[in-house]
Design a protein around this motif. Structure first.
Motif, PDB file in Angstrom:
ATOM      1  N   VAL A  81       0.865  -1.181   0.000  1.00  0.00           N
ATOM      2  CA  VAL A  81       0.000   0.000   0.000  1.00  0.00           C
ATOM      3  C   VAL A  81       0.900   1.229   0.000  1.00  0.00           C
ATOM      4  O   VAL A  81       1.890   1.279   0.733  1.00  0.00           O
ATOM      5  N   LEU A  82       0.566   2.224  -0.823  1.00  0.00           N
ATOM      6  CA  LEU A  82       1.433   3.393  -0.938  1.00  0.00           C
ATOM      7  C   LEU A  82       0.627   4.670  -1.008  1.00  0.00           C
ATOM      8  O   LEU A  82      -0.568   4.677  -1.309  1.00  0.00           O
ATOM      9  N   ARG A  83       1.328   5.757  -0.690  1.00  0.00           N
ATOM     10  CA  ARG A  83       0.710   7.070  -0.780  1.00  0.00           C
ATOM     11  C   ARG A  83       0.482   7.433  -2.241  1.00  0.00           C
ATOM     12  O   ARG A  83       1.321   7.150  -3.103  1.00  0.00           O
ATOM     13  N   ALA A  84      -0.623   8.098  -2.512  1.00  0.00           N
ATOM     14  CA  ALA A  84      -0.936   8.468  -3.888  1.00  0.00           C
ATOM     15  C   ALA A  84       0.083   9.425  -4.474  1.00  0.00           C
ATOM     16  O   ALA A  84       0.344   9.409  -5.677  1.00  0.00           O
ATOM     17  N   ASP A  85       0.685  10.262  -3.627  1.00  0.00           N
ATOM     18  CA  ASP A  85       1.660  11.218  -4.174  1.00  0.00           C
ATOM     19  C   ASP A  85       2.920  10.520  -4.686  1.00  0.00           C
ATOM     20  O   ASP A  85       3.619  11.046  -5.554  1.00  0.00           O
ATOM     21  N   VAL A  86       3.219   9.325  -4.162  1.00  0.00           N
ATOM     22  CA  VAL A  86       4.333   8.545  -4.708  1.00  0.00           C
ATOM     23  C   VAL A  86       4.021   8.152  -6.149  1.00  0.00           C
ATOM     24  O   VAL A  86       4.867   8.263  -7.043  1.00  0.00           O
ATOM     25  N   LEU A  87       2.795   7.705  -6.392  1.00  0.00           N
ATOM     26  CA  LEU A  87       2.386   7.328  -7.751  1.00  0.00           C
ATOM     27  C   LEU A  87       2.412   8.533  -8.686  1.00  0.00           C
ATOM     28  O   LEU A  87       2.835   8.426  -9.836  1.00  0.00           O
ATOM     29  N   ARG A  88       1.962   9.662  -8.189  1.00  0.00           N
ATOM     30  CA  ARG A  88       1.954  10.857  -9.041  1.00  0.00           C
ATOM     31  C   ARG A  88       3.380  11.270  -9.406  1.00  0.00           C
ATOM     32  O   ARG A  88       3.637  11.733 -10.522  1.00  0.00           O
ATOM     33  N   HIS A  89       4.297  11.095  -8.485  1.00  0.00           N
ATOM     34  CA  HIS A  89       5.687  11.477  -8.737  1.00  0.00           C
ATOM     35  C   HIS A  89       6.396  10.475  -9.647  1.00  0.00           C
ATOM     36  O   HIS A  89       7.169  10.870 -10.524  1.00  0.00           O
ATOM     37  N   MET A  90       6.112   9.186  -9.470  1.00  0.00           N
ATOM     38  CA  MET A  90       6.837   8.145 -10.203  1.00  0.00           C
ATOM     39  C   MET A  90       6.231   7.839 -11.569  1.00  0.00           C
ATOM     40  O   MET A  90       6.867   7.200 -12.398  1.00  0.00           O
ATOM     41  N   GLY A  91       4.999   8.261 -11.811  1.00  0.00           N
ATOM     42  CA  GLY A  91       4.405   8.029 -13.118  1.00  0.00           C
ATOM     43  C   GLY A  91       3.725   6.681 -13.234  1.00  0.00           C
ATOM     44  O   GLY A  91       3.381   6.038 -12.237  1.00  0.00           O
ATOM     45  N   THR A  92       3.543   6.231 -14.452  1.00  0.00           N
ATOM     46  CA  THR A  92       2.726   5.060 -14.726  1.00  0.00           C
ATOM     47  C   THR A  92       3.552   3.773 -14.750  1.00  0.00           C
ATOM     48  O   THR A  92       4.782   3.792 -14.778  1.00  0.00           O
ATOM     49  N   PHE A  93       2.836   2.654 -14.760  1.00  0.00           N
ATOM     50  CA  PHE A  93       3.458   1.339 -14.899  1.00  0.00           C
ATOM     51  C   PHE A  93       3.812   1.103 -16.367  1.00  0.00           C
ATOM     52  O   PHE A  93       3.101   1.539 -17.270  1.00  0.00           O
ATOM     53  N   ARG A  94       4.903   0.395 -16.589  1.00  0.00           N
ATOM     54  CA  ARG A  94       5.247   0.003 -17.943  1.00  0.00           C
ATOM     55  C   ARG A  94       4.241  -1.035 -18.449  1.00  0.00           C
ATOM     56  O   ARG A  94       3.817  -1.915 -17.692  1.00  0.00           O
ATOM     57  N   THR A  95       3.881  -0.937 -19.710  1.00  0.00           N
ATOM     58  CA  THR A  95       2.901  -1.863 -20.267  1.00  0.00           C
ATOM     59  C   THR A  95       3.539  -2.910 -21.173  1.00  0.00           C
ATOM     60  O   THR A  95       2.824  -3.707 -21.786  1.00  0.00           O
ATOM     61  N   ASP A  96       4.870  -2.912 -21.255  1.00  0.00           N
ATOM     62  CA  ASP A  96       5.564  -3.881 -22.096  1.00  0.00           C
ATOM     63  C   ASP A  96       6.169  -5.021 -21.297  1.00  0.00           C
ATOM     64  O   ASP A  96       6.924  -5.833 -21.841  1.00  0.00           O
ATOM     65  N   LEU A  97       5.837  -5.103 -19.993  1.00  0.00           N
ATOM     66  CA  LEU A  97       6.398  -6.127 -19.122  1.00  0.00           C
ATOM     67  C   LEU A  97       5.284  -6.864 -18.392  1.00  0.00           C
ATOM     68  O   LEU A  97       4.305  -6.244 -17.957  1.00  0.00           O
ATOM     69  N   MET A  98       5.454  -8.172 -18.207  1.00  0.00           N
ATOM     70  CA  MET A  98       4.521  -8.930 -17.390  1.00  0.00           C
ATOM     71  C   MET A  98       4.796  -8.755 -15.902  1.00  0.00           C
ATOM     72  O   MET A  98       3.945  -9.037 -15.065  1.00  0.00           O
ATOM     73  N   CYS A  99       6.012  -8.297 -15.579  1.00  0.00           N
ATOM     74  CA  CYS A  99       6.381  -8.065 -14.175  1.00  0.00           C
ATOM     75  C   CYS A  99       6.537  -6.570 -13.933  1.00  0.00           C
ATOM     76  O   CYS A  99       7.462  -6.138 -13.233  1.00  0.00           O
ATOM     77  N   ALA A 100       5.640  -5.764 -14.501  1.00  0.00           N
ATOM     78  CA  ALA A 100       5.754  -4.307 -14.375  1.00  0.00           C
ATOM     79  C   ALA A 100       5.634  -3.835 -12.934  1.00  0.00           C
ATOM     80  O   ALA A 100       6.133  -2.759 -12.593  1.00  0.00           O
ATOM     81  N   ASP A 101       4.984  -4.627 -12.083  1.00  0.00           N
ATOM     82  CA  ASP A 101       4.903  -4.237 -10.672  1.00  0.00           C
ATOM     83  C   ASP A 101       6.283  -4.281 -10.029  1.00  0.00           C
ATOM     84  O   ASP A 101       6.693  -3.338  -9.338  1.00  0.00           O
ATOM     85  N   THR A 102       7.023  -5.371 -10.267  1.00  0.00           N
ATOM     86  CA  THR A 102       8.383  -5.463  -9.714  1.00  0.00           C
ATOM     87  C   THR A 102       9.261  -4.341 -10.252  1.00  0.00           C
ATOM     88  O   THR A 102      10.022  -3.718  -9.503  1.00  0.00           O
ATOM     89  N   GLU A 103       9.159  -4.056 -11.544  1.00  0.00           N
ATOM     90  CA  GLU A 103       9.935  -2.963 -12.131  1.00  0.00           C
ATOM     91  C   GLU A 103       9.572  -1.639 -11.475  1.00  0.00           C
ATOM     92  O   GLU A 103      10.433  -0.795 -11.235  1.00  0.00           O
ATOM     93  N   TYR A 104       8.299  -1.447 -11.165  1.00  0.00           N
ATOM     94  CA  TYR A 104       7.857  -0.190 -10.552  1.00  0.00           C
ATOM     95  C   TYR A 104       8.445  -0.019  -9.154  1.00  0.00           C
ATOM     96  O   TYR A 104       8.923   1.064  -8.797  1.00  0.00           O
TER      97      TYR A 104
END
Length: 288
Positions: free
Chosen positions: A140-163
């Motif tokens: 679980v993370l703060r929304a401002d972290v997501l706003r700062h880091m941007g979106t998930f990559r869509t070319d990876l099946m493990c985009a969560d780990t990359e994020y």
């Protein structure tokens, strides 16, 4: 069952965002009468992480928790998360524990103990060396972290780990709680289980971007261990084996700098060739 596990734990001001990929199984009709706190859309997308990126555009709360539709929120988990952030106001991301449940074909469930936690810090090098055990839907993370880091990559099946690795590289702090937050369901139609080969290849690509020789070597070593436990080399994920009368692999491995995808492939070939030689096998290993 995912939504059913979430709704009783909501407090005033909480929102549930459901992004459905225009499924034809009646999901939209089922979502229509849900409470007003459920913000749902059903529209075509280009996969799981594309859907997540679309849903993130509608986030209005201070904290964000991603839950796959196969999984459940553990009873009392939302209260534990609220308590965590109230007691730790400077915390940016919290990593909880998850209980894995295998859904058997006959309808029964096999429940394993919650994922073991880890000592020390949650860092990129420790993830890459396999020293921490975690499930992404228990983060679980703060929304401002997501706003700062941007979106998930869509070319990876493990985009969560990359994020998570990208966040850690940028200096985002990950804390941990011993609270069990997630019930993770594992079954024959589970996307991760069905696509293990492609997932493994994408994991190698991520390790090539963020890791070093040691972390790559450990990952490849685990793969070869899995090969030893397989019925044959041909059953190992991400590898195909074609017997030949002769075969030799010559590779050059750099001593420093960022590892490229080609170098990762060379490392895998080298380690696999060593494995085959030690077992009296002669052949050629191909990666596709």
């Amino acid at each position: 069952r995912c939504l059913a596990s979430v709704l009783p734990q909501l407090a005033p001001g909480d929102r549930v965002i459901v992004q459905d990929g225009a499924s034809t199984d009646g999901t939209a009709a089922w979502l229509a009468p849900q409470p007003v706190c459920v913000d749902w859309r059903s529209e075509p997308d280009d996969g799981e992480y594309c859907a997540i990126n679309t849903a993130l555009q509608r986030v209005q709360t201070d904290y964000v928790w991603f839950l796959p539709d196969d999984d459940e929120m553990q009873d009392g988990a939302m209260q534990a998360v609220r308590r965590w952030f109230a007691d730790n106001p400077d915390s940016q991301v919290v990593v909880g524990r998850g209980r894995m449940v295998e859904d058997l074909p006959d309808g029964r469930e096999f429940s394993a103990a919650p994922t073991p936690h880890f000592d020390g810090e949650f860092t990129a090098p420790r993830i890459l060396r396999g020293e921490v055990s975690f499930l992404s839907p228990a983060i679980v993370l703060r929304a401002d972290v997501l706003r700062h880091m941007g979106t998930f990559r869509t070319d990876l099946m493990c985009a969560d780990t990359e994020y998570w690795l990208r966040c850690l590289q940028a200096g985002v702090r990950f804390d941990k709680t011993d609270a069990v937050l997630l019930v993770y369901h594992w079954h024959t139609s589970n996307g991760t289980k069905l696509k293990s080969r492609d997932l493994w290849l994408d994991t190698v690509r991520v390790y090539a971007q963020y890791g070093d020789r040691e972390s790559l070597d450990r990952l490849l070593g685990k793969t070869l261990t899995a090969m030893e436990n397989s019925e044959s080399l041909a059953t190992a994920p991400a590898l195909s084996f074609r017997p030949l009368f002769t075969g030799q692999v010559m590779v050059a491995v750099p001593t420093g700098g960022q590892m490229t995808a080609d170098t990762v492939a060379s490392l895998l070939l080298m380690r696999t060739q060593d494995h085959m030689t030690s077992h009296g096998l002669i052949g050629e290993v191909q990666i596709s």
